[in-house]
Write a protein that holds these residues in place. Structure first.
Motif, mmCIF file in Angstrom:
data_model
loop_
_atom_site.group_PDB
_atom_site.id
_atom_site.type_symbol
_atom_site.label_atom_id
_atom_site.label_comp_id
_atom_site.label_asym_id
_atom_site.label_seq_id
_atom_site.Cartn_x
_atom_site.Cartn_y
_atom_site.Cartn_z
ATOM 1 N N TRP A 148 0.839 -1.269 -0.313
ATOM 2 C CA TRP A 148 -0.035 -0.169 -0.525
ATOM 3 C C TRP A 148 1.008 1.127 0.283
ATOM 4 C CZ3 TRP A 148 -4.934 -1.247 2.318
ATOM 5 C CH2 TRP A 148 -5.964 -0.272 2.120
ATOM 6 N N HIS A 149 0.365 2.579 -0.735
ATOM 7 C CA HIS A 149 1.249 3.635 -0.648
ATOM 8 C C HIS A 149 1.557 4.375 0.586
ATOM 9 C CE1 HIS A 149 3.322 6.963 -1.782
ATOM 10 N NE2 HIS A 149 3.428 6.393 -3.369
ATOM 11 N N ASP A 155 -1.214 7.305 1.712
ATOM 12 C CA ASP A 155 -2.511 6.400 2.852
ATOM 13 C C ASP A 155 -1.720 5.349 3.206
ATOM 14 O OD1 ASP A 155 -2.887 5.943 -0.054
ATOM 15 O OD2 ASP A 155 -4.140 6.150 -0.729
ATOM 16 N N ARG A 156 -1.703 4.979 3.483
ATOM 17 C CA ARG A 156 -1.607 3.723 3.549
ATOM 18 C C ARG A 156 -2.601 3.525 5.354
ATOM 19 N NH1 ARG A 156 3.973 2.326 5.479
ATOM 20 N NH2 ARG A 156 3.637 1.881 2.833
ATOM 21 N N GLU A 199 -13.841 -1.963 -8.118
ATOM 22 C CA GLU A 199 -13.532 -0.947 -8.165
ATOM 23 C C GLU A 199 -12.241 -0.346 -9.536
ATOM 24 O OE1 GLU A 199 -11.197 -0.913 -4.541
ATOM 25 O OE2 GLU A 199 -9.372 -0.210 -4.795
ATOM 26 N N SER A 255 -8.702 1.108 -9.016
ATOM 27 C CA SER A 255 -7.956 0.921 -9.154
ATOM 28 C C SER A 255 -6.410 1.504 -9.203
ATOM 29 C CB SER A 255 -7.586 -0.244 -7.863
ATOM 30 O OG SER A 255 -7.900 -0.642 -7.371
ATOM 31 N N TYR A 258 -0.368 -0.290 -4.227
ATOM 32 C CA TYR A 258 -1.575 0.178 -4.402
ATOM 33 C C TYR A 258 -2.071 1.379 -4.129
ATOM 34 C CZ TYR A 258 -6.240 0.853 -3.551
ATOM 35 O OH TYR A 258 -7.609 1.263 -2.828
ATOM 36 N N GLY A 292 -4.558 3.575 -4.264
ATOM 37 C CA GLY A 292 -6.105 4.052 -4.518
ATOM 38 C C GLY A 292 -6.765 3.619 -5.439
ATOM 39 N N VAL A 293 -8.086 4.610 -5.486
ATOM 40 C CA VAL A 293 -9.193 4.122 -5.901
ATOM 41 C C VAL A 293 -9.278 5.472 -7.168
ATOM 42 C CG1 VAL A 293 -11.435 4.153 -6.575
ATOM 43 C CG2 VAL A 293 -10.710 3.572 -4.591
#
Length: 125
Positions: free
Chosen positions: A54-55, A58-59, A108, A110, A121, A123-124
């Protein structure tokens, strides 16, 4: 116990497919491969892998794995960029699950980026 066939939908065993990424023996070569491995991580309950991929901007503190949800199938609907020569990419997918025995699905779109040479990852879309 991990599944015999990989949950990501590719025709390989879990051990030879996403299991290698989860164990840190390999890194995802593409954004799609990372997305597939993250879906599988939700399925096998590998929160550490989800957080690692996860980046950091924003994890969350926790990945939010719900043990009442059983992830059963993944459909990759569309990819843009995200190849071995790209630094960004997107993957649109539909994930199928069972919750308390009832089928459901979530879709989603992503976003993924390379960070220090590895896909994460972001986010959306």
């Amino acid at each position: 116990m991990p599944p015999r066939t990989c949950l990501c939908g590719l025709p390989a065993s879990y051990q030879d497919c996403c299991g290698r990424l989860h164990r840190g023996e390999a890194a995802a070569a593409t954004a799609e491969q990372l997305m597939r491995s993250r879906f599988t991580a939700f399925g096998v309950g590998d929160e550490a892998y989800l957080l690692r991929t996860w980046h950091p901007s924003d994890r969350p503190q926790r990945a939010g794995i719900d043990r009442r949800v059983k992830w059963v199938r993944l459909e990759v609907l569309e990819t843009t960029g995200g190849s071995v020569v790209h630094t960004e990419g997107t993957v649109r997918f539909r994930a199928h699950y069972l919750e308390r025995g009832r089928p459901g699905e979530m879709e989603e779109h992503s976003r993924f980026v390379r960070l220090d040479g590895r896909w994460v990852y972001a986010g959306v879309v």
